[in-house]
Design an enzyme around this catalytic site. Structure first.
Site, PDB file in Angstrom:
ATOM      1  N   LYS A  22       0.826  -1.219   0.000  1.00 49.98           N
ATOM      2  CA  LYS A  22       0.000   0.000   0.000  1.00 49.98           C
ATOM      3  C   LYS A  22       0.858   1.265   0.000  1.00 49.98           C
ATOM      4  CE  LYS A  22      -2.102  -0.408   4.012  1.00 49.98           C
ATOM      5  NZ  LYS A  22      -1.662  -1.693   4.546  1.00 49.98           N
TER       6      LYS A  22
ATOM      7  N   ARG B 179      -0.903  -8.237  13.809  1.00 54.43           N
ATOM      8  CA  ARG B 179      -1.426  -7.217  12.890  1.00 54.43           C
ATOM      9  C   ARG B 179      -2.311  -7.852  11.820  1.00 54.43           C
ATOM     10  NH1 ARG B 179       3.880  -4.743  10.980  1.00 54.43           N
ATOM     11  NH2 ARG B 179       2.647  -3.376   9.650  1.00 54.43           N
TER      12      ARG B 179
ATOM     13  N   ARG C 153      11.346  -6.751   5.387  1.00 57.74           N
ATOM     14  CA  ARG C 153      11.241  -5.320   5.105  1.00 57.74           C
ATOM     15  C   ARG C 153      12.151  -4.496   6.025  1.00 57.74           C
ATOM     16  NH1 ARG C 153       5.318  -2.488   5.122  1.00 57.74           N
ATOM     17  NH2 ARG C 153       5.354  -2.558   7.393  1.00 57.74           N
TER      18      ARG C 153
ATOM     19  N   ARG D 128      11.287  -2.107  11.331  1.00 66.54           N
ATOM     20  CA  ARG D 128      10.243  -1.413  12.073  1.00 66.54           C
ATOM     21  C   ARG D 128       9.927  -2.202  13.336  1.00 66.54           C
ATOM     22  NH1 ARG D 128       5.023   0.385   8.588  1.00 66.54           N
ATOM     23  NH2 ARG D 128       3.941  -0.520  10.364  1.00 66.54           N
TER      24      ARG D 128
ATOM     25  N   ARG E 107      -9.459   1.963   8.585  1.00 65.34           N
ATOM     26  CA  ARG E 107      -9.150   0.594   8.977  1.00 65.34           C
ATOM     27  C   ARG E 107     -10.310  -0.050   9.722  1.00 65.34           C
ATOM     28  NH1 ARG E 107      -3.243   1.333   9.084  1.00 65.34           N
ATOM     29  NH2 ARG E 107      -2.144  -0.592   9.478  1.00 65.34           N
TER      30      ARG E 107
HETATM   31  P1  AMP Z   1       0.846   1.155   9.210  1.00 66.98           P
HETATM   32  O1  AMP Z   1       2.120   1.897   8.993  1.00 66.98           O
HETATM   33  O2  AMP Z   1      -0.272   1.642   8.334  1.00 66.98           O
HETATM   34  O3  AMP Z   1       1.019  -0.340   9.141  1.00 66.98           O
HETATM   35  O4  AMP Z   1       0.367   1.484  10.720  1.00 66.98           O
HETATM   36  C1  AMP Z   1       1.179   1.134  11.826  1.00 66.98           C
HETATM   37  C2  AMP Z   1       0.345   1.105  13.091  1.00 66.98           C
HETATM   38  O5  AMP Z   1      -0.222   2.404  13.338  1.00 66.98           O
HETATM   39  C3  AMP Z   1      -0.854   0.167  13.058  1.00 66.98           C
HETATM   40  O6  AMP Z   1      -0.504  -1.176  13.401  1.00 66.98           O
HETATM   41  C4  AMP Z   1      -1.774   0.819  14.114  1.00 66.98           C
HETATM   42  O7  AMP Z   1      -1.318   0.541  15.431  1.00 66.98           O
HETATM   43  C5  AMP Z   1      -1.544   2.296  13.866  1.00 66.98           C
HETATM   44  N1  AMP Z   1      -2.499   2.812  12.838  1.00 66.98           N
HETATM   45  C6  AMP Z   1      -2.200   3.309  11.599  1.00 66.98           C
HETATM   46  N2  AMP Z   1      -3.306   3.678  10.936  1.00 66.98           N
HETATM   47  C7  AMP Z   1      -4.360   3.419  11.758  1.00 66.98           C
HETATM   48  C8  AMP Z   1      -5.776   3.563  11.651  1.00 66.98           C
HETATM   49  N3  AMP Z   1      -6.352   4.028  10.534  1.00 66.98           N
HETATM   50  N4  AMP Z   1      -6.525   3.190  12.711  1.00 66.98           N
HETATM   51  C9  AMP Z   1      -5.978   2.712  13.853  1.00 66.98           C
HETATM   52  N5  AMP Z   1      -4.657   2.533  14.011  1.00 66.98           N
HETATM   53  C10 AMP Z   1      -3.830   2.885  12.995  1.00 66.98           C
END
Ligand code: AMP
Length: 226
Positions: A15, A170, A127, A159, A90
């Protein structure tokens, strides 16, 4: 017509990469809630302190918090020609809030990048992110060891939430909270599923085709109406 794109898909589907490519190609901002939350953690703000512990377990930060962040970001003038959302919405509650926030704008185009779980686990474990420019790199871009950022030469790290236990958590959260979004969106003519196991260039072409087909439909409807 504005390009109002939502990039959906499980963690590791690509994404972020695709959102970045789309944003660059169309000159629209990429809005990533994950990036904004990580910036807040880095900056040590109140929001960052609250989000950090949740993010480290792979769970979702509260709907109110992320909806607030996105509402503020979408109020800025640079989103008028369009935007690409990466990692938001989400949950169904976030999707409903987004519909309200964008009321009166051109329709949302929703792209779901589908990739099987076993492929995702492998991709996320391999990654790396750059500690300096925050670029994200998969195994194909890390030939030759991968300790140095191929873009800026900064140090590459994993990360905090890309270790296997958190990755599994996740993916579970994704199944439970985010999969229902597909039901929320799938009846819309602007919803598209794309095979995310294809090479990145092919995924990019499929995203561009999805957006173009939405633009064609909109033009046709506008002509019928005039
Ligand atoms: P990502 O980089 O999109 O994988 O997001 C990393 C982490 O940030 C996720 O595992 C959540 O803990 C938090 N997070 C990011 N976007 C959201 C969202 N739209 N709603 C809730 N938590 C989020």
């Amino acid at each position: 017509m504005a390009f109002n794109l939502i990039m959906m898909g499980p963690p590791g589907a690509g994404k972020g990469t695709q959102a970045e490519r789309f944003a660059r190609a169309h000159g629209v901002p990429k809005i990533s809630t994950g990036d904004m939350l990580r910036e807040a953690v880095q900056a040590g703000t109140e929001l960052g302190r609250r989000a950090k512990a949740i993010m480290e377990t792979g769970k979702l930060v509260g709907d109110d918090i992320v909806i607030g962040i996105v509402r503020e970001r979408l109020a800025r003038a640079d989103t008028v020609p369009g935007f690409v959302l990466d990692g938001f919405p989400r949950t169904v509650m976030q999707a409903r809030a987004l519909d309200t926030i964008v009321e009166g704008r051109d329709p949302l185009v929703i792209v779901d990048i589908a990739v099987p779980d076993d492929v995702l686990v492998g991709r996320l474990a391999a990654r790396r992110v750059c500690g300096k420019c925050a670029g994200t790199f998969g195994p194909a871009e890390l030939a030759g060891g991968g300790t140095v950022c191929p873009r800026c030469g900064g140090p590459l790290v994993q990360r905090a939430d890309d270790n296997e236990a958190v990755v599994r958590a996740r993916l579970e959260v994704y199944e439970r909270e985010t999969q229902p979004l597909i039901e929320y969106y799938e009846a819309r003519p602007t919803f598209h599923v794309i095979d995310g196991t294809q090479p990145p260039d092919s995924v990019q072409a499929a995203v561009a085709a999805a957006v173009e087909s939405a633009a064609v439909t909109r033009r046709m409807l506008a002509e019928q109406g005039s």
